[in-house]
Design an enzyme around this catalytic site. Sequence first.
Site, short mmCIF file in Angstrom:
data_model
loop_
_atom_site.label_atom_id
_atom_site.label_comp_id
_atom_site.label_asym_id
_atom_site.label_seq_id
_atom_site.Cartn_x
_atom_site.Cartn_y
_atom_site.Cartn_z
N ASN A 151 121.79 18.61 13.03
CA ASN A 151 122.21 18.41 11.65
C ASN A 151 121.16 17.61 10.92
O ASN A 151 120.85 16.49 11.33
CB ASN A 151 123.57 17.66 11.62
CG ASN A 151 123.94 17.22 10.21
OD1 ASN A 151 123.55 17.85 9.25
ND2 ASN A 151 124.68 16.11 10.14
N GLY A 152 120.59 18.17 9.84
CA GLY A 152 119.62 17.41 9.06
C GLY A 152 118.47 18.27 8.60
O GLY A 152 118.54 19.50 8.62
N GLY A 166 130.61 22.52 7.23
CA GLY A 166 129.91 23.79 7.22
C GLY A 166 130.84 24.93 7.55
O GLY A 166 131.49 24.89 8.60
N CYS A 209 125.34 20.65 8.17
CA CYS A 209 125.91 20.88 9.49
C CYS A 209 126.80 19.76 10.02
O CYS A 209 126.82 18.64 9.51
CB CYS A 209 124.79 21.05 10.52
SG CYS A 209 123.55 22.22 10.08
N TYR A 237 131.41 12.19 -0.63
CA TYR A 237 131.79 13.59 -0.70
C TYR A 237 131.88 14.31 0.64
O TYR A 237 132.84 15.01 0.91
CB TYR A 237 130.80 14.32 -1.61
CG TYR A 237 131.09 15.77 -1.80
CD1 TYR A 237 132.13 16.19 -2.62
CD2 TYR A 237 130.35 16.74 -1.13
CE1 TYR A 237 132.42 17.53 -2.78
CE2 TYR A 237 130.62 18.09 -1.30
CZ TYR A 237 131.65 18.48 -2.12
OH TYR A 237 131.93 19.79 -2.28
#
Lengths: 461, 461, 461, 461
Positions: free
Chosen positions: C108-109, C34, C7, C252
Amino acid sequence: MAIHEECGVFGIYDKSGGCAESAYYGLYALQHRGQEACGIATMNGLEQRCRKDAGLVGEVFSREDLAQLNGTMAVGHVRYSTTGGSLRENAQPLTLSYVKGTFAVAHNGNLVNVDDLRRHYEYRGAIFHTTSDSEIIAYIIAQERLLAPSIERAVANTVRQLRGAFSLVVMSSRKLIAARDPWGFRPLCIGKRRDAWIFASESCALDSVGASFVRDVEPGEVAYVDLNGELQSIRDCCGKERTGLCLFEFLYFARPDSVIDGQSVHAARLLAGRYLAQEHPIAADVVIGVPDSGLNAAKGYALESGIPYNDGLIKNRYIGRTFIQPGQSARESSVRLKLNALRSTVSGQRVVVIDDSIVRGTTSNQLVKLLRDAGAKEVHMLSSAPMFVAPCYFGTDIPSKEELFACKYSLEEMCRLIGADSLGFLSVESLRKIAPDCSCGFCDGCFTERYPIPVEEQGED
Amino acid sequence: MAIHEECGVFGIYDKSGGCAESAYYGLYALQHRGQEACGIATMNGLEQRCRKDAGLVGEVFSREDLAQLNGTMAVGHVRYSTTGGSLRENAQPLTLSYVKGTFAVAHNGNLVNVDDLRRHYEYRGAIFHTTSDSEIIAYIIAQERLLAPSIERAVANTVRQLRGAFSLVVMSSRKLIAARDPWGFRPLCIGKRRDAWIFASESCALDSVGASFVRDVEPGEVAYVDLNGELQSIRDCCGKERTGLCLFEFLYFARPDSVIDGQSVHAARLLAGRYLAQEHPIAADVVIGVPDSGLNAAKGYALESGIPYNDGLIKNRYIGRTFIQPGQSARESSVRLKLNALRSTVSGQRVVVIDDSIVRGTTSNQLVKLLRDAGAKEVHMLSSAPMFVAPCYFGTDIPSKEELFACKYSLEEMCRLIGADSLGFLSVESLRKIAPDCSCGFCDGCFTERYPIPVEEQGED
Amino acid sequence: MAIHEECGVFGIYDKSGGCAESAYYGLYALQHRGQEACGIATMNGLEQRCRKDAGLVGEVFSREDLAQLNGTMAVGHVRYSTTGGSLRENAQPLTLSYVKGTFAVAHNGNLVNVDDLRRHYEYRGAIFHTTSDSEIIAYIIAQERLLAPSIERAVANTVRQLRGAFSLVVMSSRKLIAARDPWGFRPLCIGKRRDAWIFASESCALDSVGASFVRDVEPGEVAYVDLNGELQSIRDCCGKERTGLCLFEFLYFARPDSVIDGQSVHAARLLAGRYLAQEHPIAADVVIGVPDSGLNAAKGYALESGIPYNDGLIKNRYIGRTFIQPGQSARESSVRLKLNALRSTVSGQRVVVIDDSIVRGTTSNQLVKLLRDAGAKEVHMLSSAPMFVAPCYFGTDIPSKEELFACKYSLEEMCRLIGADSLGFLSVESLRKIAPDCSCGFCDGCFTERYPIPVEEQGED
Amino acid sequence: MAIHEECGVFGIYDKSGGCAESAYYGLYALQHRGQEACGIATMNGLEQRCRKDAGLVGEVFSREDLAQLNGTMAVGHVRYSTTGGSLRENAQPLTLSYVKGTFAVAHNGNLVNVDDLRRHYEYRGAIFHTTSDSEIIAYIIAQERLLAPSIERAVANTVRQLRGAFSLVVMSSRKLIAARDPWGFRPLCIGKRRDAWIFASESCALDSVGASFVRDVEPGEVAYVDLNGELQSIRDCCGKERTGLCLFEFLYFARPDSVIDGQSVHAARLLAGRYLAQEHPIAADVVIGVPDSGLNAAKGYALESGIPYNDGLIKNRYIGRTFIQPGQSARESSVRLKLNALRSTVSGQRVVVIDDSIVRGTTSNQLVKLLRDAGAKEVHMLSSAPMFVAPCYFGTDIPSKEELFACKYSLEEMCRLIGADSLGFLSVESLRKIAPDCSCGFCDGCFTERYPIPVEEQGED
């Protein structure tokens, strides 16, 4: 319950504008004639615009579409189609440009000499984008326009070459033209709203836009609105033919509030029921109809026989195009999803049930079972159409003889197969009497195999 | 013609599987109770799955969806909703997980103490994703399950706390439970198909899946299928209340082929027409009804009065959700798009026209004009429902007093405003007699302002 | 090339309004984190609104949506998701109501103690609609708010209970709050635009809305905008932990123009290439990278080694979500659809090709074949990430050990299987040096199986 | 950054079948040439099928579509279009039937004598459904086929009549034909895969289907696969013309991995940068490019000048067709959404930035601002295309002179308006040298107003 026709057409000429909106409501009133695709083309000065797609009128057009389509003339079309894939590409009106400018064509019907015409014109260099009758009609009009002094005369010269059913509305840059085949297979009428002229497949479309009925387009007539906004007519474009309005328009296709060639559709259906009662008197307690188009015949039967009419079958109104049919194992219940029996009406009763027609017999079989499950003591099935014995070459979607119930079985066998206590059909003789006010002769080819136009060797297409 | 209810519910317990497909056809039969959104949740062993979205049953579910939803229990829901935006998020069933596993809830109705309940539980730490009644019901069930020995008892303990209309179907990992509020506002019935049990809002849904009617769920009853597949019942969960089935179910909401608490809906509508005839005798030539739900009352009026019934108004069946309404200038013709008068029936006649109800009066005004334009000599308008004088707090979408025709005008004024020759409403006394076979008392609060549950200070929500 | 994270989050507090539009552009800048679903919730006075759905930012929101979402605060979310079916229902932000009003959470996570938390709260009566971490976080915040003096303190009390990766943005009726887990697994930064405050997963989102970077949210910090519009902070909510920012953010996930905890992502990638060159000197003619994230490492390798960099692989930019993958028989060409070799660069050359990582080895095998087909004389494959030896428990989508190339084969076997002349990976030691400006410690658990949080017995979920 | 071309074409002849799938992947490789619409037509025995619609290749075709389109020949098309409304109706290939059967046409380019041709054929009775060049080309082929001994000869006779840019692929029932205009404006090449033959706009499409490059179709050549599956050629169909391959194919349109008429696109772009460096030496610290097509020129400049290349601008890859542009007030930030500057590269530096072209100047102005905001000390803007001074009549979407930056301002004014420290363009002389391996002459009409075909009085269409 399973017969379809191909189309409805609509045209309007109104100098005060708003033609796309009128076409929208007009097509909506004609939606019962075709639910697969629809379209509207408009002319605004020299600019022609068109919007068409697969879907219902209420789905295809947005408010923005109608605003963009503004103009002083419009033609519209609703289409029923058997072809699976490219619904969208078969949508009408067809819009074209040629040496004289642009024009649009909307067409309801089916030609029987289309292969000959296609071959004839292809040898002279024609190329076609589709296999539709409409495109070849448009092509011939454009060809004839090179020689003829006017677009209406070009349409008249085209009419002379076409054999089969066609009710056309054509829109050029400045004129709106309607043409009906010499046999009068399909209906087409003329309406007026102040200075505006309207052509439509059925009079109910005139009502929906607040126009008054003027008259029907006559078989073989080319009617048009001239540059002064006056209605004109060409009647000499072809020889006098034996007229043959499709009787199925009265039995099934048309809306009951329409009047076709002088005949009220609603009255014709009642009359079909009355004649059924005369031909098939039955000792019964109640008469019911199969919704929607069998209800009126049932009421007519009740009036004539004295047996009380009552609602006996309730229809689910929400079946949609993507509805999932029950699997093979449950096949016998597919009618049950659309119809349910009213136990309070039929339980313990001797029931006469009237459907508009019996095509393959499968629906009738399920109906009888449904009524017996709801307690009916006897079930007498009547069809307000005669037995189907032959296909239609003029646009009605009747299956081949191999599939027609009455071609495969005797009356007795049919009765046994559907499981009814008795089975009856309206006779062809009575059928011919259901529309006494009609100014036109009839086509009953699917019941008699005799057609207004000789059809020899009509291969499958 | 413009009153809506909120929902229909369906539940099935069938060890032999295929429950999603049955729910699909069951919901399709209940589609008239809600066209905005729908959903199905299934239980396969311990695995619960759900698919729900805005749209009709035939649009929301694909064949793949049904295959994936396979299971031995299912609950389904169709929803009508007034909220504009987030149709999708309000779709039911609600699926939840808690300490005992997962469960699903489908709910039809409207609670009057929802604000109190919400405040009460929020103070104890509850958080809510939506503002729906259904979520708070689910929350209370989960809370009660912490203390109760079983899920059915938790539902019973929940029922005790809820005030208002609710017909519930709840599915836990192993049990299927149905509950109806102590007042019985909304219908809920039980069916059986071999070893399978079905709960549904109306009996027509039982017919559609080939199940036979067993009985109605009683007001205040919690019925459930136990681990052995037997039907069990909890009846002591709340005190005895004065029952009050919504009379509008008979007049308008329910399908005519349904039987509710012993009363045929079709028969009730005919009876409403008969009482109308007794209360409002009129010297007329023909009786017509406004399709669809006014037709039966018209037939009842005809039977009682001896004046012949005939079809007088034809309805366009194709109006869709995205249909473009005519602009302000043409507002008076919006009824004309949906309905057309049959000139052959009404021209030159003294006409009695019966609608199921008159809410704001605008439709009636347009109807009278439509009939006069078609040549009716006299137009007498009758409503098979009494005058609306108060809102509904139990799920029926009746506008506020400020908008109700009968709250703003006297009978005389109403008659003049709609332009009829006379105007009449069914009396509340007669209304109470239209369902003589019904085992339940009635709620007629919208006609009397007296409700089975006292409603004080119900603010706008 | 095949690793995904879950996310990106965004929050804005701007009294001058237009927050939905800013969130729209902020999420668009975070789209690389995302592409499956996205959403925006706004607060306008006490009114919270939300729009979320499956799809890209540019697909989900219309201009009308943004106009309706107007407000003085907004939180937004973009989501990558592995789950097939219900993308739509997992979309965030989550919007909830509880005793103190409404609030929204974007997260997010990935938590490692979510099962314990869920069990703990379910025993106390919690019910959950989904199985997402986000819902349990929201639930705990609401519970804590019953005891805590303020929403920011409730968030702080929640943070104390959560173990795992979480970068949160929370919006209450009057405050905007951001929290980052004590280990700092995922990035989260603070920006300012005039009087407005912004929280975002990456600094590139600040640039896109014209805000300037202020600082990163510290691991374990709860930052919030108070009622006066001032930025405040709670730093005592949990003990000091060994910090562990995910190194894959540099390799990345993050956009090269972002700066995370002081470290430029672009510079880190160049540095990874430089260390690769030091560890794996190769006699070659040209260095190429695999687009997009291998290109910078290739440039870094070229700078360090002196071997010229050139473009060697061209990427097709148009692959969409519904793209049809080639059939099984043609499986080896799926890379060829996305990438094509530049013959003019590689033909006859000794080529060093650098990818950001090697997960299963299948892509590498196809890449080597592609380059050889284009005439490469030698192909030396390097990975700018070390060998994957363990899964990630903190939100990165790394496959199980059974599928990891480096878990199944020795370096020699891997080299032979992909068909390269040589194969090399960056060492973990060097990896730890690629972000020298970073103020945070690193998590390299997927390369070392040593995580900042002990993870024992983490079963499959 | 804002110039578009119209189309890409693809054809395949493979007796072993699967042609639709190959066309799918071939078109996908050509997607950069047109993103508005696409289509595939196949021939299976005598049966021609077609599927085409607005949208990307990955959106338009489902797996079922490809299965249904099975055949032993296929032609495909991707289209860029400026027309707003009827994207769908302009989709190609065009499929037609005529006296000899059916055929399909896919076309890339723009005719300059289309009005003359249309008038000529309309006077002889032609009617047209669209205003597209493709339909008139198809019409002429069908006309010529009436006289010519074969379809390939009919195509050759058609080629003789057409003036302008056209790369055609034509499929008849048994033959696949490719034709390129005598000037060679647009690329068209031939590939082979075992016994299969492929025609495609660019060689990258050959790579994507595993075919090897055979040669380019020569300007004025009609190449075709005969009944034995052999490649044949007609070269005498028109006189020798001065060839004029569009130089913008090298600068912008074509994919860098394509080779056109012997020239690598990637190499041409590097060379453009080298010549820029020779013509515009600048004292700077870093050279950056505007993604994507400016990057190679920047690398070429760096190689030639010795100034280091670095990434300076990052592109957001996710902008979609429905993306909402920022409002008027925020207009200056629309570039900022697509591009972000890398502060670590440009801060404190003297920057040379190279774009592929400068059309209106607005983008350049925003780019300079973006770089200065990121800390660039100096910004020198270079265009790897010369100044645009004239429109294109051959299919490239260049605005009218009134909008062209270089037509309205002097070099000095332009530099001031975009706010750069210096501004330079590649000279036409150098441009002509960037494709030394190209076997074809060039068209540089948009930079010189001298075209291979005299264009007088080309009115607006």
